[in-house]
Motif scaffolding. Structure first.
Motif, PDB file in Angstrom:
ATOM      1  N   ASN A   1       0.064 -25.048  29.449  1.00  0.00           N
ATOM      2  CA  ASN A   1      -0.973 -25.744  30.207  1.00  0.00           C
ATOM      3  C   ASN A   1      -1.111 -27.242  29.924  1.00  0.00           C
ATOM      4  OD1 ASN A   1      -3.009 -24.200  31.301  1.00  0.00           O
ATOM      5  ND2 ASN A   1      -3.504 -23.216  29.398  1.00  0.00           N
TER       6      ASN A   1
ATOM      7  N   ALA B   1      -1.018 -21.592  36.537  1.00  0.00           N
ATOM      8  CA  ALA B   1      -1.436 -21.089  35.006  1.00  0.00           C
ATOM      9  C   ALA B   1      -2.011 -19.755  35.132  1.00  0.00           C
ATOM     10  CB  ALA B   1      -2.304 -21.845  34.330  1.00  0.00           C
TER      11      ALA B   1
ATOM     12  N   THR C   1      -2.176 -17.944  29.681  1.00  0.00           N
ATOM     13  CA  THR C   1      -1.207 -19.110  29.736  1.00  0.00           C
ATOM     14  C   THR C   1      -1.609 -19.680  28.149  1.00  0.00           C
ATOM     15  OG1 THR C   1      -1.155 -19.603  31.785  1.00  0.00           O
ATOM     16  CG2 THR C   1      -0.488 -21.255  30.697  1.00  0.00           C
TER      17      THR C   1
END
Length: 198
Positions: free
Chosen positions: A74, A65, A69
């Motif tokens: 996520n 990430a 992001t």
């Protein structure tokens, strides 16, 4: 008035000018090739490519990430693949699968309609359609495990479109069978370097 009413009795049989109707399609090799190209075109659409990356590379250790992001990304990085996640839509994959199923359904009929369309052409196109369909199912089953398996073309209004999920091992078995069948007919050399690599 009476003469005007009887002079034209085929007004209900007019075909749309801006569309091809089913009765006029699946007549020539070029019709079959155009649907096969639609399968390939589907594989390079943004929705499909992004999902292939998200469902594959993103879920591996190859990506992490970043600062910007999104929430959905996520969630996937954390192993949460839920239906409300925008990346968990599989409709574009099933669109490609249906194109492949449609080829497999209609292409054999073209053998009788187009003398230039040979059994070897049909075998090659069948192999490509089976391989593309297998690739789509591979991404689906790898990501979601149990997914609906469909090998019938969606061509009738009265077909059942709410299919149950098939177990992972059933889908993988179909993929293996399809690839074994495709391997018999796949073309290894198109005769020109550009076509072999392109």
């Amino acid at each position: 008035l009476l003469a005007g009413m009887t002079s034209c009795d085929e007004w209900l049989d007019i075909k749309p000018e801006n569309k091809i109707v089913l009765e006029d399609f699946w007549q020539t090799e070029s019709h079959v090739e155009s649907v096969l190209m639609a399968c390939y075109r589907g594989l390079i659409e943004n929705d499909v490519v992004y999902r292939m990356i998200v469902w594959g590379e993103l879920r591996s250790d190859n990506m992490v990430a970043g600062n910007s992001t999104s929430y959905d990304i996520n969630q996937i990085l954390n192993g949460n693949i839920i239906s409300s996640n925008s990346y968990c839509s599989w409709n574009k994959f099933y669109t490609i699968i249906n194109y492949c199923n449609t080829i497999l359904h209609y292409a054999p009929d073209v053998l009788d309609r187009d003398a230039n369309f040979t059994q070897n052409d049909l075998n090659r196109i069948t192999a490509e359609a089976l391989a593309i369909r297998s690739l789509c199912y591979f991404y689906l089953v790898r990501t979601f495990r149990d997914v609906p398996w469909e090998e019938e073309a969606s061509i009738k209004d009265d077909q059942e479109y709410q299919l149950p999920k098939s177990p992972e091992f059933v889908v993988l078995g179909h993929i293996v069978d399809d690839l074994k069948e495709a391997k018999k007919w796949v073309v290894n050399d198109f005769g020109v370097k550009e076509k072999n690599k392109g």
